[in-house]
Scaffold this motif. Structure first.
Motif, PDB file in Angstrom:
ATOM      1  N   GLY A  33       0.690  -1.183   0.051  1.00 17.24           N
ATOM      2  CA  GLY A  33      -0.420  -0.158   0.173  1.00 17.24           C
ATOM      3  C   GLY A  33       0.307   1.562   0.119  1.00 17.24           C
ATOM      4  N   PRO A  34       0.183   2.552  -0.190  1.00 18.85           N
ATOM      5  CA  PRO A  34      -1.069   2.973  -0.379  1.00 18.85           C
ATOM      6  C   PRO A  34      -1.515   2.168  -1.933  1.00 18.85           C
ATOM      7  CG  PRO A  34       0.209   4.168  -0.173  1.00 18.85           C
ATOM      8  CD  PRO A  34       1.049   3.876  -0.367  1.00 18.85           C
ATOM      9  N   PRO A  35      -3.341   2.812  -1.962  1.00 22.36           N
ATOM     10  CA  PRO A  35      -3.705   2.409  -3.209  1.00 22.36           C
ATOM     11  C   PRO A  35      -3.407   3.669  -4.041  1.00 22.36           C
ATOM     12  CG  PRO A  35      -4.980   1.523  -1.440  1.00 22.36           C
ATOM     13  CD  PRO A  35      -3.968   2.944  -0.594  1.00 22.36           C
ATOM     14  N   ASN A  36      -2.480   2.755  -5.026  1.00 19.16           N
ATOM     15  CA  ASN A  36      -2.440   3.127  -7.232  1.00 19.16           C
ATOM     16  C   ASN A  36      -1.018   3.995  -6.715  1.00 19.16           C
ATOM     17  OD1 ASN A  36      -4.396   3.315  -7.634  1.00 19.16           O
ATOM     18  ND2 ASN A  36      -5.530   5.458  -6.089  1.00 19.16           N
ATOM     19  N   SER A  37      -0.145   3.782  -5.716  1.00 22.20           N
ATOM     20  CA  SER A  37       1.105   4.063  -5.640  1.00 22.20           C
ATOM     21  C   SER A  37       1.623   2.864  -6.443  1.00 22.20           C
ATOM     22  CB  SER A  37       1.553   3.463  -4.473  1.00 22.20           C
ATOM     23  OG  SER A  37       1.668   2.548  -3.617  1.00 22.20           O
ATOM     24  N   ASP A  38       3.647   3.680  -6.344  1.00 22.67           N
ATOM     25  CA  ASP A  38       4.125   2.911  -7.338  1.00 22.67           C
ATOM     26  C   ASP A  38       4.479   1.083  -6.844  1.00 22.67           C
ATOM     27  OD1 ASP A  38       4.742   4.849  -8.708  1.00 22.67           O
ATOM     28  OD2 ASP A  38       6.398   5.197  -7.827  1.00 22.67           O
ATOM     29  N   ASP A  39       4.022   1.615  -5.830  1.00 21.85           N
ATOM     30  CA  ASP A  39       4.776  -0.270  -5.242  1.00 21.85           C
ATOM     31  C   ASP A  39       3.876  -1.148  -5.296  1.00 21.85           C
ATOM     32  OD1 ASP A  39       6.409   0.521  -3.769  1.00 21.85           O
ATOM     33  OD2 ASP A  39       5.587   1.013  -1.313  1.00 21.85           O
ATOM     34  N   VAL A  40       2.039  -0.644  -5.203  1.00 21.17           N
ATOM     35  CA  VAL A  40       1.398  -1.427  -5.689  1.00 21.17           C
ATOM     36  C   VAL A  40       1.200  -1.917  -7.296  1.00 21.17           C
ATOM     37  CG1 VAL A  40      -0.976  -1.515  -6.084  1.00 21.17           C
ATOM     38  CG2 VAL A  40      -0.352  -0.783  -4.107  1.00 21.17           C
ATOM     39  N   LYS A  41       1.440  -0.864  -8.044  1.00 21.07           N
ATOM     40  CA  LYS A  41       1.989  -1.165  -9.460  1.00 21.07           C
ATOM     41  C   LYS A  41       3.094  -2.052  -9.573  1.00 21.07           C
ATOM     42  CE  LYS A  41       0.335   3.606 -10.671  1.00 21.07           C
ATOM     43  NZ  LYS A  41       0.862   4.529 -11.125  1.00 21.07           N
ATOM     44  N   VAL A  42       3.998  -2.191  -8.832  1.00 25.34           N
ATOM     45  CA  VAL A  42       5.658  -3.299  -8.634  1.00 25.34           C
ATOM     46  C   VAL A  42       5.265  -4.297  -8.685  1.00 25.34           C
ATOM     47  CG1 VAL A  42       7.335  -4.031  -8.199  1.00 25.34           C
ATOM     48  CG2 VAL A  42       7.160  -1.613  -8.516  1.00 25.34           C
ATOM     49  N   VAL A  43       4.113  -4.546  -7.229  1.00 24.88           N
ATOM     50  CA  VAL A  43       3.418  -6.114  -7.395  1.00 24.88           C
ATOM     51  C   VAL A  43       2.660  -6.139  -8.080  1.00 24.88           C
ATOM     52  CG1 VAL A  43       2.311  -6.878  -5.399  1.00 24.88           C
ATOM     53  CG2 VAL A  43       3.643  -5.095  -5.173  1.00 24.88           C
ATOM     54  N   GLN A  44       1.595  -5.707  -8.538  1.00 23.10           N
ATOM     55  CA  GLN A  44       0.824  -6.152  -9.803  1.00 23.10           C
ATOM     56  C   GLN A  44       1.194  -6.624 -10.949  1.00 23.10           C
ATOM     57  OE1 GLN A  44      -1.293  -2.385  -9.947  1.00 23.10           O
ATOM     58  NE2 GLN A  44      -2.883  -3.086  -8.783  1.00 23.10           N
ATOM     59  N   THR A  45       2.633  -6.104 -11.482  1.00 22.82           N
ATOM     60  CA  THR A  45       3.330  -6.317 -12.709  1.00 22.82           C
ATOM     61  C   THR A  45       3.874  -7.991 -12.230  1.00 22.82           C
ATOM     62  OG1 THR A  45       3.788  -3.937 -13.073  1.00 22.82           O
ATOM     63  CG2 THR A  45       4.961  -5.916 -14.240  1.00 22.82           C
ATOM     64  N   LEU A  46       4.281  -7.596 -10.664  1.00 21.72           N
ATOM     65  CA  LEU A  46       4.328  -9.327 -10.861  1.00 21.72           C
ATOM     66  C   LEU A  46       3.951 -10.144 -10.517  1.00 21.72           C
ATOM     67  CD1 LEU A  46       7.405  -7.850  -7.285  1.00 21.72           C
ATOM     68  CD2 LEU A  46       8.176  -8.364  -9.750  1.00 21.72           C
ATOM     69  N   VAL A 264       9.960 -19.633  -0.812  1.00 23.13           N
ATOM     70  CA  VAL A 264      11.370 -18.161  -0.466  1.00 23.13           C
ATOM     71  C   VAL A 264      12.500 -17.812  -1.230  1.00 23.13           C
ATOM     72  CG1 VAL A 264      12.312 -15.894   1.189  1.00 23.13           C
ATOM     73  CG2 VAL A 264      10.175 -17.185   1.842  1.00 23.13           C
ATOM     74  N   SER A 265      12.950 -19.492  -1.414  1.00 27.81           N
ATOM     75  CA  SER A 265      14.181 -19.074  -2.190  1.00 27.81           C
ATOM     76  C   SER A 265      13.780 -19.568  -3.582  1.00 27.81           C
ATOM     77  CB  SER A 265      15.287 -20.327  -2.220  1.00 27.81           C
ATOM     78  OG  SER A 265      16.011 -20.443  -3.010  1.00 27.81           O
ATOM     79  N   THR A 266      12.622 -19.460  -4.178  1.00 31.23           N
ATOM     80  CA  THR A 266      12.115 -19.375  -5.461  1.00 31.23           C
ATOM     81  C   THR A 266      11.494 -18.421  -5.683  1.00 31.23           C
ATOM     82  OG1 THR A 266      11.522 -22.419  -5.054  1.00 31.23           O
ATOM     83  CG2 THR A 266      10.397 -20.887  -7.116  1.00 31.23           C
ATOM     84  N   PHE A 267      10.638 -17.855  -4.902  1.00 30.30           N
ATOM     85  CA  PHE A 267      10.181 -16.826  -5.198  1.00 30.30           C
ATOM     86  C   PHE A 267      11.040 -16.081  -5.415  1.00 30.30           C
ATOM     87  CE2 PHE A 267       9.751 -12.680  -3.459  1.00 30.30           C
ATOM     88  CZ  PHE A 267       8.703 -12.448  -3.772  1.00 30.30           C
ATOM     89  N   THR A 268      11.985 -15.596  -4.518  1.00 31.74           N
ATOM     90  CA  THR A 268      13.172 -14.431  -4.870  1.00 31.74           C
ATOM     91  C   THR A 268      14.021 -14.984  -6.057  1.00 31.74           C
ATOM     92  OG1 THR A 268      14.233 -14.897  -2.306  1.00 31.74           O
ATOM     93  CG2 THR A 268      15.637 -14.035  -3.708  1.00 31.74           C
ATOM     94  N   ARG A 269      14.586 -16.170  -6.493  1.00 36.00           N
ATOM     95  CA  ARG A 269      15.066 -16.907  -8.231  1.00 36.00           C
ATOM     96  C   ARG A 269      13.777 -16.142  -8.975  1.00 36.00           C
ATOM     97  NH1 ARG A 269      13.582 -21.492 -10.016  1.00 36.00           N
ATOM     98  NH2 ARG A 269      13.903 -22.280  -7.791  1.00 36.00           N
ATOM     99  N   GLN A 270      13.094 -16.356  -8.876  1.00 36.89           N
ATOM    100  CA  GLN A 270      11.574 -15.832 -10.131  1.00 36.89           C
ATOM    101  C   GLN A 270      11.578 -13.824  -9.652  1.00 36.89           C
ATOM    102  OE1 GLN A 270       7.772 -18.971  -9.298  1.00 36.89           O
ATOM    103  NE2 GLN A 270       7.666 -17.548  -9.450  1.00 36.89           N
ATOM    104  N   LEU A 271      11.833 -13.468  -8.548  1.00 40.33           N
ATOM    105  CA  LEU A 271      11.800 -11.954  -8.925  1.00 40.33           C
ATOM    106  C   LEU A 271      12.753 -11.061  -8.842  1.00 40.33           C
ATOM    107  CD1 LEU A 271      11.006  -9.543  -7.733  1.00 40.33           C
ATOM    108  CD2 LEU A 271      12.396 -10.074  -5.231  1.00 40.33           C
ATOM    109  N   PHE A 272      14.215 -11.690  -9.358  1.00 38.21           N
ATOM    110  CA  PHE A 272      15.240 -11.267 -10.303  1.00 38.21           C
ATOM    111  C   PHE A 272      15.352 -11.872 -11.461  1.00 38.21           C
ATOM    112  CE2 PHE A 272      16.495 -10.636  -5.616  1.00 38.21           C
ATOM    113  CZ  PHE A 272      17.170  -9.465  -6.012  1.00 38.21           C
TER     114      PHE A 272
END
Length: 444
Positions: A33-46, A264-272
């Motif tokens: 959060g908050p809604p419409n923030s850059d963080d939310v956009k990043v998470v939606q893209t991920l 978590v290891s797999t999530f980190t690998r996917q993230l990068f």
């Protein structure tokens, strides 16, 4: 053979089931959060990029970083995006640094229509002034107070007013404050728009350097000494026209303590892995960095993320080899127990077969001295019955091949003895046969 086959099928089934449960997709809830923030956009893209991966995301929108941290602390989410300069939940462990933020303090040029006020060039001169803070989050106000405290400026002696990010540019143009603070990435559009709104008649704002950044970082581990590069906010002339010292803090992706290390290891690998592919669509993704794996890090790293960073991720066999080994040992033990139990159940059959074999030996001795063809026929019929029962025992596994071979030898000797005795009786006169029978009868 049946026990071995059953054990093999059980092992294959167990390994297949373990592989299925280990490799099936996992959905992690992430607070942002908050809604419409850059963080939310990043998470939606991920979330879209992870749609077909082993780890998938389900965003849980909150009112801000504080609420996201609380959601993780309450166990309502598996992941969260938090500010490093706020209270970090005790159950939070770092997975990645989403971005680094810098604190920007500036003073707009004085309007020509107004009576010039003493020019502000140092943070100490903010006392008694009206300070505008970009953004509604209380964290930015706390950040300002940390800076003022380091310079001995009493926050109660000045007025702090907050502007929503989408109203900050208009408030600055209307001269709602004497100086302003914004916090965000160096390339933040919100910060750039606010600074551009401060420009008047070609005059650029004055940037206030935080020369005591190193001291602040020493007193508050969540902050780091940093610099704003010359020209970071564009414009002509460049804004700022020279490097400006400041402090920075990070937004982190954290995981709930106790979350599976493999997940978590797999999530980190996917993230990068997707970071580079997201650059054209969302440049902010380029700021994602690996977490600090030092033992004295402000936020302890999650073991799964550390395994990825250190190149020590475990494969399926690495994670489950012990279970497979113990499973094999267990199946071997069960097979041995099963074989012993089956042998125990057939103990009576083996005992019965032993007595039948002894009976066959007795009949062999009797056949060699029998003087009656009828008696020989009865013993041969009994031998046929013994043969039938012995073959049944062999088919049921009660006796082994060696025992059956020994029985066949004894049976063959018995048939030979019967045949030889019958041939002898046939060659003898009838009166001699009767005499022999009577003699044995009287002797008995």
């Amino acid at each position: 053979m049946l026990i071995t086959l059953a054990g093999t099928l059980a092992l294959v089934g167990a390994v297949s089931a373990a592989y299925y449960f280990a490799m099936r997709p996992v959905t992690l809830r992430i607070a942002v959060g908050p809604p419409n923030s850059d963080d939310v956009k990043v998470v939606q893209t991920l979330t879209q990029s992870f749609a077909h991966g082993y780890v998938r995301l389900r965003p849980v929108q909150t009112e801000g970083a504080t609420a996201s941290a609380q959601a993780l602390a309450d166990g309502k989410t598996d992941l969260a995006i938090i500010r490093g300069d706020l209270d970090v939940p005790k159950n939070a462990q770092a997975v990645a640094t989403l971005r680094k933020n810098v604190a920007v303090l500036w003073v707009p040029p004085a309007a020509k229509a107004k009576k010039p006020a003493p020019k502000i060039t140092k943070i100490q001169q903010l006392a008694g002034r009206r300070i505008g803070v970009v953004g509604r989050t209380p964290a930015n106000v706390n950040l300002l107070k940390v800076i003022l405290r380091q310079y001995g400026v009493d926050a109660s002696k000045l007025e702090i007013v907050q502007f929503p990010a989408n109203e900050a540019a208009e408030a600055i143009r209307n001269q709602k404050a004497d100086a302003y603070l914004a916090a965000g990435p160096v390339n933040s559009k919100i910060t750039s728009d606010a600074i551009n709104a401060s420009t008047r008649d070609g005059a650029s704002p004055t940037f206030l350097a935080i020369d005591a950044a190193a001291a602040i970082a020493q007193n508050y581990p969540a902050y780091e000494a940093s610099e704003i590069p010359a020209g970071a906010f564009g414009g002509s002339p460049a804004r700022p026209d020279d490097e400006v010292k400041t402090i920075s803090f990070s937004h982190h992706i954290v995981a709930r303590k106790g979350l599976s290390e493999a997940t978590v290891s797999t999530f980190t690998r996917q993230l990068f892995a997707v970071r580079q592919t997201l650059l054209s669509e969302f440049p902010l993704a380029a700021k994602i960095e690996t977490p600090d794996t030092d033992k004295d890090a402000a936020i302890p790293v999650h073991p799964g993320a550390a395994a990825y960073v250190d190149g020590e991720e475990k494969t399926f066999l690495d994670r489950y080899s012990d279970y497979i080994w113990f499973g094999l040992m267990g199946l071997s033990l069960l097979g041995s127990i099963g074989a012993w139990f089956a042998s125990y159940l057939k103990k009576d059959e083996r005992s019965n077969n032993s007595s039948l074999r002894e009976r066959l030996f007795d009949m062999l001795a009797l056949a060699r001295h029998s003087d009656s063809a009828d008696e020989l026929d009865q013993m041969q019929a009994e031998a046929d019955q013994i043969l039938r029962e012995t073959l049944n025992s062999f088919e049921q596994g009660a006796i082994e091949q060696g025992a059956l071979t020994a029985f066949n030898i004894a049976l063959e000797q018995f048939h030979n003895a019967v045949a030889d005795r019958k041939a002898l009786l046939t060659s003898m006169p009838q009166n001699l046969q009767r005499a022999g029978v009577q003699l044995r009868a009287s002797g008995a």
